[in-house]
Design an enzyme around this catalytic site. Structure first.
Site, PDB file in Angstrom:
ATOM      1  N   HIS A 179       5.889   6.078  11.168  1.00 16.82           N
ATOM      2  CA  HIS A 179       5.363   6.043   9.987  1.00 16.82           C
ATOM      3  C   HIS A 179       4.178   7.371   9.671  1.00 16.82           C
ATOM      4  O   HIS A 179       3.143   7.287   9.797  1.00 16.82           O
ATOM      5  CB  HIS A 179       4.447   4.775   9.942  1.00 16.82           C
ATOM      6  CG  HIS A 179       4.118   4.519   8.369  1.00 16.82           C
ATOM      7  ND1 HIS A 179       4.354   5.233   7.260  1.00 16.82           N
ATOM      8  CD2 HIS A 179       3.826   3.218   7.843  1.00 16.82           C
ATOM      9  CE1 HIS A 179       3.951   4.693   6.018  1.00 16.82           C
ATOM     10  NE2 HIS A 179       3.502   3.510   6.387  1.00 16.82           N
ATOM     11  N   LYS A 238      25.598  -4.844  -1.614  1.00 19.16           N
ATOM     12  CA  LYS A 238      27.267  -4.716  -1.719  1.00 19.16           C
ATOM     13  C   LYS A 238      27.716  -4.034  -0.597  1.00 19.16           C
ATOM     14  O   LYS A 238      28.996  -3.893  -0.351  1.00 19.16           O
ATOM     15  CB  LYS A 238      27.420  -3.894  -2.852  1.00 19.16           C
ATOM     16  CG  LYS A 238      26.948  -4.846  -3.990  1.00 19.16           C
ATOM     17  CD  LYS A 238      27.453  -3.766  -5.506  1.00 19.16           C
ATOM     18  CE  LYS A 238      26.778  -4.485  -6.524  1.00 19.16           C
ATOM     19  NZ  LYS A 238      27.020  -3.980  -7.936  1.00 19.16           N
ATOM     20  N   ARG A 271       0.892  -1.304  -0.100  1.00 19.42           N
ATOM     21  CA  ARG A 271      -0.010  -0.051   0.142  1.00 19.42           C
ATOM     22  C   ARG A 271       0.819   1.428   0.130  1.00 19.42           C
ATOM     23  O   ARG A 271       0.582   2.366  -0.848  1.00 19.42           O
ATOM     24  CB  ARG A 271      -0.853   0.029   1.388  1.00 19.42           C
ATOM     25  CG  ARG A 271      -1.901  -0.698   1.123  1.00 19.42           C
ATOM     26  CD  ARG A 271      -2.736  -1.600   2.612  1.00 19.42           C
ATOM     27  NE  ARG A 271      -1.666  -2.353   3.226  1.00 19.42           N
ATOM     28  CZ  ARG A 271      -1.277  -3.439   2.678  1.00 19.42           C
ATOM     29  NH1 ARG A 271      -2.054  -3.979   1.894  1.00 19.42           N
ATOM     30  NH2 ARG A 271      -0.368  -4.121   3.217  1.00 19.42           N
ATOM     31  N   THR A 272       1.952   1.341   0.742  1.00 19.69           N
ATOM     32  CA  THR A 272       2.344   2.574   0.825  1.00 19.69           C
ATOM     33  C   THR A 272       3.317   2.976  -0.363  1.00 19.69           C
ATOM     34  O   THR A 272       3.250   3.877  -0.847  1.00 19.69           O
ATOM     35  CB  THR A 272       3.531   2.432   2.240  1.00 19.69           C
ATOM     36  OG1 THR A 272       2.623   2.332   3.151  1.00 19.69           O
ATOM     37  CG2 THR A 272       4.228   3.763   2.260  1.00 19.69           C
ATOM     38  N   ARG A 283      11.618   3.943   2.776  1.00 23.12           N
ATOM     39  CA  ARG A 283      11.271   2.867   4.089  1.00 23.12           C
ATOM     40  C   ARG A 283      12.553   2.059   4.479  1.00 23.12           C
ATOM     41  O   ARG A 283      13.057   1.382   3.618  1.00 23.12           O
ATOM     42  CB  ARG A 283      10.158   1.716   3.627  1.00 23.12           C
ATOM     43  CG  ARG A 283       9.653   0.668   4.744  1.00 23.12           C
ATOM     44  CD  ARG A 283       8.667  -0.151   4.422  1.00 23.12           C
ATOM     45  NE  ARG A 283       7.231   0.890   4.768  1.00 23.12           N
ATOM     46  CZ  ARG A 283       6.292   0.353   4.891  1.00 23.12           C
ATOM     47  NH1 ARG A 283       6.038  -1.092   4.460  1.00 23.12           N
ATOM     48  NH2 ARG A 283       5.349   1.094   4.998  1.00 23.12           N
TER      49      ARG A 283
END
Length: 311
Positions: A138, A89, A59-60, A110
């Protein structure tokens, strides 16, 4: 339009009540625009958003990318930056942020570590939007949650909000608690197993801002009195001790029988994804607002991108 005062969006504490009203008014404009006005279809033409997600998201991530595209901008993205970017890496977050500054006009991030978005914002020339940082915050989810509540009740003052489930690791409830403190006569009830209690920093913040709160372990005591029941899943991936997870899993399920005890005008919310805490039988109840809540994420994120990039 007056200049938006924020350069980055990393935590809920950045928003006061007038700023929240600005975001919500703009979200209303975006909602009307998608319904047929189309005044903002090219508002961010030429702008590029870097979607930098180190944790899985549906959703986000998709709502942010859809928001940017609907405003006429472009998106560069990777599905899982921990596996499919130079992070695999060993590249540092700081280096990745600096690189993205040369490619994009805004970074939506995120990350699995709390505080990561704030660290990125400290070195970024372009706006950074926190799309969830571990068990931290959030803020854009909290904004869409608050927008959903305000729409359902024509305001937020005087409401009783029950937050249920994983409150210790739930960044959505942490962020929402900060925003609820901006309103008058709001009361919060934390309903959780002992291993998932809300952390002390949030409780201290609420007390400092004179927001009454209490803790419960019995959901049945709360369903008849709450104006909004905000359910969350028990986040297995955040638990370090499997026994703690087993002690919490399946404790709180908002069954149709429990829903019957709720106020007629109360609402049910959930940041999604759900597991078993809200059975599908509840979806058709008019008090269930979680799919509308998810849809509101598009309007809020369109508003934030527009406010940040059209200054």
């Amino acid at each position: 339009m007056s200049a938006f005062p924020l350069n980055h969006i990393v935590e809920s504490q950045q928003f006061d009540r007038p700023l929240l009203e600005t975001v919500f008014r703009t979200a209303d404009q975006m909602k009307a625009d998608l319904a047929g006005e189309h005044r903002f279809a090219k508002a961010l033409d030429g702008c590029i958003m870097a979607s930098l997600f180190y944790e899985p998201s549906t959703r986000t991530r998709f709502s942010f990318e859809s928001a940017m595209l609907r405003l006429g901008g472009s998106v560069i993205t990777t599905e899982n930056a921990r596996e499919f970017s130079s992070a695999a890496k060993g590249e540092s977050l700081a280096d990745s942020t600096r690189i993205m500054n040369g490619y994009a006009d805004v970074i939506v991030m995120r990350h699995n570590e709390a505080g990561s978005a704030a660290r990125a914002a400290e070195i970024s020339r372009i706006p950074v939007i926190n799309a969830g940082d571990g068990a931290g915050q959030h803020p854009t989810q909290a904004l869409l949650d608050l927008y959903t509540i305000a729409d359902a009740f024509a305001g937020i003052d005087g409401l009783k909000i029950a937050m249920v489930g994983d409150l210790r690791y739930g960044r959505t409830v942490r962020s929402l608690a900060y925003l609820l403190s901006k309103y008058e006569n709001v009361e919060i009830v934390f309903v959780s197993p002992p291993v998932c209690r809300m952390e002390g920093d949030i409780k201290a913040y609420l007390e400092k801002n004179q927001v009454p709160w209490r803790e419960e372990t019995n959901l049945d005591r709360v369903t008849p009195e709450a104006d909004c029941i905000y359910m969350t899943r028990i986040q297995k991936e955040r638990f370090h001790d499997p026994e703690d997870y087993q002690a919490a899993a399946g404790r709180y399920i908002l069954t149709p029988q429990r829903v019957k005890t709720m106020k007629p005008d109360a609402i049910i919310m959930h940041p999604l994804p759900r597991v078993d805490e809200i059975p599908k039988d509840v979806d058709d109840d008019p008090r269930a607002r979680y799919f509308e809540q998810a849809q509101n994420g598009l309007y809020i994120r369109m508003a934030l991108l527009y406010l940040l990039l059209s200054k």
